[in-house]
Design a protein around this motif. Structure first.
Motif, PDB file in Angstrom:
ATOM      1  N   GLY A 182     -50.821  15.923  39.766  1.00 12.20           N
ATOM      2  CA  GLY A 182     -50.910  14.525  40.213  1.00 12.20           C
ATOM      3  C   GLY A 182     -51.635  14.414  42.066  1.00 12.20           C
ATOM      4  N   TYR A 183     -51.452  14.901  43.215  1.00 12.52           N
ATOM      5  CA  TYR A 183     -51.942  15.482  43.681  1.00 12.52           C
ATOM      6  C   TYR A 183     -53.547  15.681  43.756  1.00 12.52           C
ATOM      7  CZ  TYR A 183     -47.859  15.360  46.683  1.00 12.52           C
ATOM      8  OH  TYR A 183     -46.680  14.766  47.552  1.00 12.52           O
ATOM      9  N   THR A 184     -53.986  16.626  43.202  1.00 14.27           N
ATOM     10  CA  THR A 184     -54.962  16.882  43.164  1.00 14.27           C
ATOM     11  C   THR A 184     -56.147  16.131  42.138  1.00 14.27           C
ATOM     12  OG1 THR A 184     -54.983  19.320  41.746  1.00 14.27           O
ATOM     13  CG2 THR A 184     -56.951  18.741  41.363  1.00 14.27           C
ATOM     14  N   ALA A 185     -55.367  14.956  41.329  1.00  9.67           N
ATOM     15  CA  ALA A 185     -56.814  13.822  40.622  1.00  9.67           C
ATOM     16  C   ALA A 185     -56.542  12.777  42.141  1.00  9.67           C
ATOM     17  CB  ALA A 185     -55.718  13.382  39.303  1.00  9.67           C
ATOM     18  N   SER A 186     -55.258  12.655  42.742  1.00  7.03           N
ATOM     19  CA  SER A 186     -55.309  11.890  43.865  1.00  7.03           C
ATOM     20  C   SER A 186     -55.341  11.548  45.127  1.00  7.03           C
ATOM     21  CB  SER A 186     -54.211  10.895  44.000  1.00  7.03           C
ATOM     22  OG  SER A 186     -52.818  11.822  44.235  1.00  7.03           O
ATOM     23  N   GLU A 187     -55.866  12.939  44.834  1.00  7.13           N
ATOM     24  CA  GLU A 187     -56.543  13.288  46.769  1.00  7.13           C
ATOM     25  C   GLU A 187     -58.191  13.199  46.603  1.00  7.13           C
ATOM     26  OE1 GLU A 187     -54.986  13.062  49.449  1.00  7.13           O
ATOM     27  OE2 GLU A 187     -53.389  12.568  48.619  1.00  7.13           O
ATOM     28  N   LYS A 188     -59.033  12.951  45.472  1.00  2.00           N
ATOM     29  CA  LYS A 188     -60.107  13.219  45.174  1.00  2.00           C
ATOM     30  C   LYS A 188     -60.562  11.745  45.372  1.00  2.00           C
ATOM     31  CE  LYS A 188     -60.598  16.256  41.487  1.00  2.00           C
ATOM     32  NZ  LYS A 188     -61.149  16.469  40.465  1.00  2.00           N
ATOM     33  N   LEU A 189     -59.955  10.293  45.392  1.00  2.00           N
ATOM     34  CA  LEU A 189     -60.177   9.430  46.073  1.00  2.00           C
ATOM     35  C   LEU A 189     -61.232   9.039  45.049  1.00  2.00           C
ATOM     36  CD1 LEU A 189     -59.764   9.839  49.795  1.00  2.00           C
ATOM     37  CD2 LEU A 189     -58.162   8.578  48.115  1.00  2.00           C
ATOM     38  N   ASP A 190     -61.239   9.058  44.158  1.00  2.00           N
ATOM     39  CA  ASP A 190     -62.587   8.261  42.783  1.00  2.00           C
ATOM     40  C   ASP A 190     -62.045   7.546  41.931  1.00  2.00           C
ATOM     41  OD1 ASP A 190     -61.106  10.463  41.305  1.00  2.00           O
ATOM     42  OD2 ASP A 190     -63.018  11.774  40.816  1.00  2.00           O
ATOM     43  N   GLU A 191     -61.259   7.075  42.285  1.00  2.00           N
ATOM     44  CA  GLU A 191     -60.992   6.087  41.165  1.00  2.00           C
ATOM     45  C   GLU A 191     -62.288   4.772  40.910  1.00  2.00           C
ATOM     46  OE1 GLU A 191     -58.805   6.799  44.215  1.00  2.00           O
ATOM     47  OE2 GLU A 191     -57.222   7.565  42.912  1.00  2.00           O
ATOM     48  N   GLU A 192     -61.975   5.009  39.493  1.00  2.00           N
ATOM     49  CA  GLU A 192     -63.749   4.175  39.226  1.00  2.00           C
ATOM     50  C   GLU A 192     -63.857   2.718  39.792  1.00  2.00           C
ATOM     51  OE1 GLU A 192     -65.200   2.189  34.961  1.00  2.00           O
ATOM     52  OE2 GLU A 192     -64.115   4.010  34.754  1.00  2.00           O
ATOM     53  N   ASN A 193     -62.382   1.818  40.056  1.00  2.00           N
ATOM     54  CA  ASN A 193     -62.387   0.652  40.113  1.00  2.00           C
ATOM     55  C   ASN A 193     -62.630   1.009  41.904  1.00  2.00           C
ATOM     56  OD1 ASN A 193     -61.381  -2.355  41.606  1.00  2.00           O
ATOM     57  ND2 ASN A 193     -59.910  -2.523  39.863  1.00  2.00           N
ATOM     58  N   PRO A 194     -63.551   0.520  42.899  1.00  2.00           N
ATOM     59  CA  PRO A 194     -63.433   0.384  44.086  1.00  2.00           C
ATOM     60  C   PRO A 194     -61.731  -0.513  44.637  1.00  2.00           C
ATOM     61  CG  PRO A 194     -65.617  -1.017  43.469  1.00  2.00           C
ATOM     62  CD  PRO A 194     -64.500  -0.536  42.019  1.00  2.00           C
ATOM     63  N   GLU A 195     -61.625  -1.131  43.816  1.00  2.00           N
ATOM     64  CA  GLU A 195     -59.977  -1.711  44.511  1.00  2.00           C
ATOM     65  C   GLU A 195     -59.240  -0.897  44.270  1.00  2.00           C
ATOM     66  OE1 GLU A 195     -59.810  -4.882  46.240  1.00  2.00           O
ATOM     67  OE2 GLU A 195     -61.906  -4.112  47.647  1.00  2.00           O
ATOM     68  N   ASP A 196     -59.622   0.361  43.850  1.00  2.00           N
ATOM     69  CA  ASP A 196     -58.416   0.724  43.195  1.00  2.00           C
ATOM     70  C   ASP A 196     -57.966   2.166  44.134  1.00  2.00           C
ATOM     71  OD1 ASP A 196     -55.866   1.655  41.695  1.00  2.00           O
ATOM     72  OD2 ASP A 196     -57.069   2.698  40.105  1.00  2.00           O
ATOM     73  N   TYR A 197     -56.112   2.078  44.402  1.00  2.00           N
ATOM     74  CA  TYR A 197     -56.023   3.775  45.037  1.00  2.00           C
ATOM     75  C   TYR A 197     -54.619   4.158  44.605  1.00  2.00           C
ATOM     76  CZ  TYR A 197     -59.504   1.520  48.628  1.00  2.00           C
ATOM     77  OH  TYR A 197     -60.770   0.889  49.493  1.00  2.00           O
ATOM     78  N   PRO A 198     -55.185   5.664  44.468  1.00  2.00           N
ATOM     79  CA  PRO A 198     -53.515   6.516  44.637  1.00  2.00           C
ATOM     80  C   PRO A 198     -52.470   6.196  45.139  1.00  2.00           C
ATOM     81  CG  PRO A 198     -55.120   7.994  45.563  1.00  2.00           C
ATOM     82  CD  PRO A 198     -55.894   6.755  45.502  1.00  2.00           C
ATOM     83  N   ILE A 199     -52.235   5.297  46.380  1.00  2.00           N
ATOM     84  CA  ILE A 199     -51.330   5.102  47.040  1.00  2.00           C
ATOM     85  C   ILE A 199     -50.839   4.047  46.568  1.00  2.00           C
ATOM     86  CG2 ILE A 199     -51.169   6.268  48.378  1.00  2.00           C
ATOM     87  CD1 ILE A 199     -52.355   4.426  50.679  1.00  2.00           C
ATOM     88  N   TRP A 200     -51.648   2.951  45.778  1.00  2.17           N
ATOM     89  CA  TRP A 200     -51.889   1.274  45.479  1.00  2.17           C
ATOM     90  C   TRP A 200     -49.637   0.721  45.470  1.00  2.17           C
ATOM     91  CZ3 TRP A 200     -55.057  -0.831  47.668  1.00  2.17           C
ATOM     92  CH2 TRP A 200     -54.480  -3.131  47.315  1.00  2.17           C
ATOM     93  N   GLY A 201     -49.894  -0.011  46.215  1.00  4.54           N
ATOM     94  CA  GLY A 201     -48.199  -0.403  46.256  1.00  4.54           C
ATOM     95  C   GLY A 201     -48.058  -1.265  45.337  1.00  4.54           C
ATOM     96  N   TYR A 202     -49.332  -2.121  44.592  1.00  2.00           N
ATOM     97  CA  TYR A 202     -48.845  -3.122  44.034  1.00  2.00           C
ATOM     98  C   TYR A 202     -49.120  -3.011  42.338  1.00  2.00           C
ATOM     99  CZ  TYR A 202     -49.571  -4.497  49.029  1.00  2.00           C
ATOM    100  OH  TYR A 202     -48.708  -4.789  49.962  1.00  2.00           O
ATOM    101  N   ALA A 203     -48.876  -2.028  41.550  1.00  3.30           N
ATOM    102  CA  ALA A 203     -49.484  -1.642  40.118  1.00  3.30           C
ATOM    103  C   ALA A 203     -48.053  -1.896  40.025  1.00  3.30           C
ATOM    104  CB  ALA A 203     -49.737   0.175  40.236  1.00  3.30           C
ATOM    105  N   ALA A 204     -47.937  -2.155  38.196  1.00  2.00           N
ATOM    106  CA  ALA A 204     -47.192  -2.032  37.374  1.00  2.00           C
ATOM    107  C   ALA A 204     -46.650  -0.394  37.037  1.00  2.00           C
ATOM    108  CB  ALA A 204     -47.777  -2.641  35.759  1.00  2.00           C
ATOM    109  N   TRP A 205     -47.501   0.380  36.727  1.00  2.00           N
ATOM    110  CA  TRP A 205     -46.893   1.931  36.760  1.00  2.00           C
ATOM    111  C   TRP A 205     -46.494   1.651  35.462  1.00  2.00           C
ATOM    112  CZ3 TRP A 205     -50.421   3.467  39.895  1.00  2.00           C
ATOM    113  CH2 TRP A 205     -50.624   3.765  40.976  1.00  2.00           C
ATOM    114  N   ASN A 206     -47.318   0.960  33.985  1.00  2.00           N
ATOM    115  CA  ASN A 206     -46.743   1.225  33.462  1.00  2.00           C
ATOM    116  C   ASN A 206     -46.490   2.368  32.408  1.00  2.00           C
ATOM    117  OD1 ASN A 206     -46.318  -2.087  33.478  1.00  2.00           O
ATOM    118  ND2 ASN A 206     -47.931  -2.167  32.268  1.00  2.00           N
ATOM    119  N   GLN A 207     -47.936   3.419  32.420  1.00  2.00           N
ATOM    120  CA  GLN A 207     -47.627   4.848  32.395  1.00  2.00           C
ATOM    121  C   GLN A 207     -46.288   5.856  32.631  1.00  2.00           C
ATOM    122  OE1 GLN A 207     -48.967   3.415  34.685  1.00  2.00           O
ATOM    123  NE2 GLN A 207     -50.625   4.914  35.779  1.00  2.00           N
ATOM    124  N   PHE A 208     -45.697   4.885  34.145  1.00  2.00           N
ATOM    125  CA  PHE A 208     -44.990   5.937  33.919  1.00  2.00           C
ATOM    126  C   PHE A 208     -43.448   5.051  33.617  1.00  2.00           C
ATOM    127  CE2 PHE A 208     -48.024   6.527  37.199  1.00  2.00           C
ATOM    128  CZ  PHE A 208     -47.958   8.296  37.132  1.00  2.00           C
TER     129      PHE A 208
END
Length: 426
Positions: A84-110
């Motif tokens: 999870g850290y390896t993926a999130s610290e790349k900061l390469d989300e496809e959507n430029p408005e998306d971030y790995p620390i986003w506090g407004y997500a549904a996180w339905n996958q979890f």
């Protein structure tokens, strides 16, 4: 001005240190074998649980009897966190408005696997950090007037009791307690205590599904039914339940449920949840307010919107659910009960006063005994410093002994032998 030689030597030392740390940690994980297939449990149970024990970084010479405080995360959970850290610290989300620390997500996958694991709908669950945080949300968010009462037991964790004490001090509500017997003999005792303590001013019944003090498994379904019949909200502190025994919050019939999966589910430290029954969600005020706090359509998701989030921790939580499901919750619960019964029998033979319920339905993976004149702190320190055995208890003489499923009976025998040794020398 920085000295170039000093700078380079310091940087090299720091790099070497970090590489050593990384190499040591990942080297340990690489040596851990694959999780054994659960079909092997039926062929040789002792061998199966011994192989499961290898999934944990707890040293071979340590006997850990304190999942009641915190559990060790197994290798699949640790790998998921690191990935999870390896993926999130790349900061390469496809959507430029998306971030790995986003506090407004549904996180339905979890939330989806968690909701399935505890028996509720996705929209009824919020991902938080622990039961204490969830209990504070419950106490802060419930409308109560001065003189209104919350009814709880005398065995609540500080993280369950004190949110209500704060509310009492600030708003004038009344905290009432029932005194649980030591031990609780049967469910009828508990039901009578609560029934007798309810008054016309009782608005909330708050209780631990499994007491952190004695490990008693309270008759949660019956208590929630009692509350519902009186028009009282039921709020259950389930810090110890997920991963220790099966849980279905819909079947329990509770209005709210909090938990800390870092104990018996052995999830990431700092991962927790709050369940709120759909019919109650709109009655609960937010404690932390940011975008979406007053948006009914997102349901329980509004309680997890707290700003930046720790997504790798959620990856670990999801992996812990998968790990438990692969073993099987029925097998895990059965193992907890078998080991705890073995521990309890051994302590009673040694003259300990049992505070663990004699009713098998009211106990699971925690044994609580009183051992006067032995001082809890003294034996706890002696066992750890001399024999690498980790226990927990309460002053002056109570020992709380957790029996996680990967323990071997020989581990319990070792503890009992050292307990005998301590009694002779103290």
């Amino acid at each position: 001005m920085l000295n170039r030689r000093y700078f380079l030597s310091t940087a090299a030392a720091g790099l070497a240190s970090s590489m050593t740390l990384r190499g040591n940690l990942f080297a340990q994980l690489e040596k851990i074998p694959a999780v054994p297939d659960k079909s092997s449990l039926d062929k040789n149970a002792d061998r199966y649980w011994a192989e499961i024990r290898k999934q944990f970084l707890i040293p071979k010479d340590e006997i850990y009897l304190n999942n009641g405080t915190v559990g060790s995360s197994p290798a699949p959970v640790l790998r998921a966190i690191f990935d999870g850290y390896t993926a999130s610290e790349k900061l390469d989300e496809e959507n430029p408005e998306d971030y790995p620390i986003w506090g407004y997500a549904a996180w339905n996958q979890f939330r989806d696997p968690l909701a399935d694991f505890v028996g509720c709908k996705r929209d009824e669950i919020a991902l938080l950090r622990n039961a204490t945080e969830a209990n504070s949300y419950i106490a802060n968010g419930t409308d109560m007037k001065p003189g209104d009462e919350v009814l709880m037991t005398d065995q609540e964790h500080p993280g369950g009791e004190h949110p209500w004490n704060l509310k009492a001090k600030r708003y004038g509500i009344v905290v009432k307690k029932v005194t649980l017997p030591r031990p609780v003999k049967d469910a009828a005792q508990v039901m009578n205590l609560f029934s007798d303590a309810i008054t016309p001013r009782t608005r909330v019944m708050f209780f631990s599904h499994i007491s952190t003090f004695s490990g008693v498994v309270l008759p949660a379904k019956e208590l929630c039914g009692l509350a519902r019949s009186k028009g009282i909200l039921s709020a259950v502190d389930g810090a110890h339940v997920p991963g220790m025994m099966k849980l279905d919050v819909h079947e329990l019939g509770c209005d709210m449920y909090s938990s800390s999966p870092h104990k018996w589910l052995m999830a990431t430290k700092g991962s927790g949840f709050l369940y709120v029954r759909d019919e109650v969600i709109d009655r609960l005020w937010n404690t932390i307010a940011t975008e979406g706090w007053d948006e009914p359509k997102i349901r329980a998701e509004r309680f997890q919107r707290i700003g930046s989030s720790n997504v790798p921790a959620l990856c670990g939580l999801r992996a812990s659910i998968k790990f438990a499901n692969e073993i099987g919750l029925d097998r895990i619960e059965r193992r907890h009960r078998q080991l705890a019964d073995y521990m309890l029998e051994g302590m009673i033979k040694r003259g300990a006063e049992s505070w663990t319920s004699p009713d098998p339905a009211l106990r699971c993976g925690i044994v609580s005994v009183n051992v006067p004149p032995i001082q809890r702190a003294d034996v706890e320190n002696w066992l750890w410093k001399n024999h690498k055995i980790r226990i927990r208890g309460g002053d002056p003489h109570k020992l709380r002994l957790s029996t996680p499923y990967y323990l071997q009976k020989k581990d319990i025998d070792s503890f009992l032998a050292k307990f005998d040794e301590y009694k002779k020398t103290s």
